[in-house]
Design an enzyme around this catalytic site. Structure first.
Site, PDB file in Angstrom:
ATOM      1  N   ILE A 265     -10.844  -6.837 -12.673  1.00  0.00           N
ATOM      2  CA  ILE A 265     -12.059  -6.126 -12.268  1.00  0.00           C
ATOM      3  C   ILE A 265     -13.246  -6.740 -13.012  1.00  0.00           C
ATOM      4  CG2 ILE A 265     -13.222  -3.894 -12.230  1.00  0.00           C
ATOM      5  CD1 ILE A 265     -10.793  -4.222 -10.312  1.00  0.00           C
TER       6      ILE A 265
ATOM      7  N   LEU B  65      -4.602  -7.111  -7.193  1.00  0.00           N
ATOM      8  CA  LEU B  65      -4.158  -8.200  -8.076  1.00  0.00           C
ATOM      9  C   LEU B  65      -5.286  -8.984  -8.732  1.00  0.00           C
ATOM     10  CD1 LEU B  65      -1.020  -9.470  -6.140  1.00  0.00           C
ATOM     11  CD2 LEU B  65      -1.216  -7.796  -7.991  1.00  0.00           C
TER      12      LEU B  65
ATOM     13  N   HIS C  29       0.295   0.670 -13.664  1.00  0.00           N
ATOM     14  CA  HIS C  29       1.035  -0.554 -13.970  1.00  0.00           C
ATOM     15  C   HIS C  29       2.524  -0.214 -13.972  1.00  0.00           C
ATOM     16  CE1 HIS C  29       1.673  -4.567 -15.472  1.00  0.00           C
ATOM     17  NE2 HIS C  29       2.506  -4.062 -16.368  1.00  0.00           N
TER      18      HIS C  29
ATOM     19  N   ASN D  62      -5.953   2.616 -13.082  1.00  0.00           N
ATOM     20  CA  ASN D  62      -4.958   1.657 -12.584  1.00  0.00           C
ATOM     21  C   ASN D  62      -3.564   2.187 -12.880  1.00  0.00           C
ATOM     22  OD1 ASN D  62      -3.916  -0.854 -11.566  1.00  0.00           O
ATOM     23  ND2 ASN D  62      -3.489  -1.453 -13.686  1.00  0.00           N
TER      24      ASN D  62
ATOM     25  N   GLU E 135       6.110   6.079  -9.446  1.00  0.00           N
ATOM     26  CA  GLU E 135       4.701   5.898  -9.068  1.00  0.00           C
ATOM     27  C   GLU E 135       4.291   6.919  -8.009  1.00  0.00           C
ATOM     28  OE1 GLU E 135       4.780   1.869  -7.728  1.00  0.00           O
ATOM     29  OE2 GLU E 135       4.478   1.096  -9.740  1.00  0.00           O
TER      30      GLU E 135
ATOM     31  N   GLY F 273       0.789  -1.231   0.000  1.00  0.00           N
ATOM     32  CA  GLY F 273       0.000   0.000   0.000  1.00  0.00           C
ATOM     33  C   GLY F 273       0.816   1.272   0.000  1.00  0.00           C
ATOM     34  N   SER F 274       2.057   1.219  -0.502  1.00  0.00           N
ATOM     35  CA  SER F 274       2.855   2.463  -0.520  1.00  0.00           C
ATOM     36  C   SER F 274       2.207   3.492  -1.439  1.00  0.00           C
ATOM     37  CB  SER F 274       4.296   2.182  -0.950  1.00  0.00           C
ATOM     38  OG  SER F 274       4.371   1.859  -2.326  1.00  0.00           O
ATOM     39  N   ASN F 275       1.605   3.035  -2.543  1.00  0.00           N
ATOM     40  CA  ASN F 275       0.902   3.985  -3.419  1.00  0.00           C
ATOM     41  C   ASN F 275      -0.339   4.532  -2.720  1.00  0.00           C
ATOM     42  OD1 ASN F 275       1.959   4.342  -6.308  1.00  0.00           O
ATOM     43  ND2 ASN F 275       2.294   2.188  -5.880  1.00  0.00           N
TER      44      ASN F 275
HETATM   45  C1  GRF Z   1       2.971  -1.073  -7.683  1.00  0.00           C
HETATM   46  O1  GRF Z   1       4.194  -1.459  -8.257  1.00  0.00           O
HETATM   47  C2  GRF Z   1       1.958  -0.816  -8.778  1.00  0.00           C
HETATM   48  O2  GRF Z   1       2.534  -0.353  -9.982  1.00  0.00           O
HETATM   49  C3  GRF Z   1       1.373  -2.174  -8.998  1.00  0.00           C
HETATM   50  O3  GRF Z   1       1.323  -2.779  -7.730  1.00  0.00           O
HETATM   51  C4  GRF Z   1       2.352  -2.206  -6.904  1.00  0.00           C
HETATM   52  C5  GRF Z   1       1.712  -1.725  -5.652  1.00  0.00           C
HETATM   53  O4  GRF Z   1       2.706  -1.425  -4.728  1.00  0.00           O
HETATM   54  N1  GRF Z   1       0.070  -2.079  -9.622  1.00  0.00           N
HETATM   55  P1  GRF Z   1       2.208  -0.818  -3.291  1.00  0.00           P
HETATM   56  O5  GRF Z   1       1.365  -1.878  -2.629  1.00  0.00           O
HETATM   57  O6  GRF Z   1       1.425   0.436  -3.592  1.00  0.00           O
HETATM   58  O7  GRF Z   1       3.488  -0.539  -2.552  1.00  0.00           O
END
Ligand code: GRF
Length: 198
Positions: free
Chosen positions: A88, A85, A104, A102, A174, A12-14
């Protein structure tokens, strides 16, 4: 107020960066974290941010309501996939036309599709001796990594780079771009201009 549900399966870093980005935004709010893994780090991030979570399971997601009732209950306008993962389901794609985004960790259409996620992507990029990789932010349709591309950014892959080193470079991209692209797209749906597309 535009309400976003972030779907995530992992660390969940994003999601953390997106939550931080909209923290004081008066018009856009992260209202829900949807997750399919009870042990995922994103649930702790949601807890610390005081954001409600919804733990989903396969049967209901793919052969039931796709949790449309719960999303509606939270007044969700936008769905953001940040390391989610599962594919959808069509029911969800149809309920949110042009409203599912999304990210990627590669330059689609290369290195996309079923099974191409996380480490597997970076291993394939290194294996292929690519000189560049990057990120792709795109709308989601009923196929993996297939919808209209919104934004891409490249980063160099050096000959000695390991997949881990590539992953770190991509993660930095990202975190730098995803939150602001989401903001631009959500605002654009309300009439503002889209970000400078590559
Ligand atoms: C990221 O690399 C994103 O591009 C992919 O899944 C990963 C999620 O990383 N869809 P995080 O859980 O947000 O750290």
């Amino acid at each position: 107020m535009k309400k976003i549900a972030i779907f995530a399966s992992g660390a969940g870093s994003n999601a953390a960066k997106i939550i931080e980005h909209f923290q004081y935004n008066p018009e856009i709010k992260v209202s829900l974290i949807v997750c399919n893994k009870p042990t995922a780090g994103v649930l702790d991030i949601a807890g610390r941010a005081g954001i409600p979570t919804l733990l989903i399971e396969k049967e209901n997601f793919f052969r039931g309501s796709a949790y449309l009732g719960e999303l509606g209950g939270y007044g969700i306008d936008w769905v953001v996939l940040a390391g989610f993962l599962w594919k959808i389901p069509v029911a969800l794609v149809k309920a949110y036309p042009g409203r599912i985004i999304n990210i990627h960790p590669a330059l689609l259409p290369k290195y996309g599709g079923k099974g191409m996620y996380g480490h597997f992507v970076h291993e394939a990029v290194v294996q292929a001796k690519e000189t560049h990789t990057g990120i792709t932010i795109h709308y989601v349709d009923e196929f993996y990594d297939h919808g209209q591309i919104i934004f891409q950014e490249k980063v160099e892959v050096l000959p000695g780079d390991t997949p881990e080193a590539v992953a770190q470079k991509v993660h930095r991209l990202e975190h730098e771009h995803f939150p602001r692209i989401i903001e631009a797209v959500v605002n654009q749906a309300g009439g503002a201009a889209l970000p400078n597309q590559r």
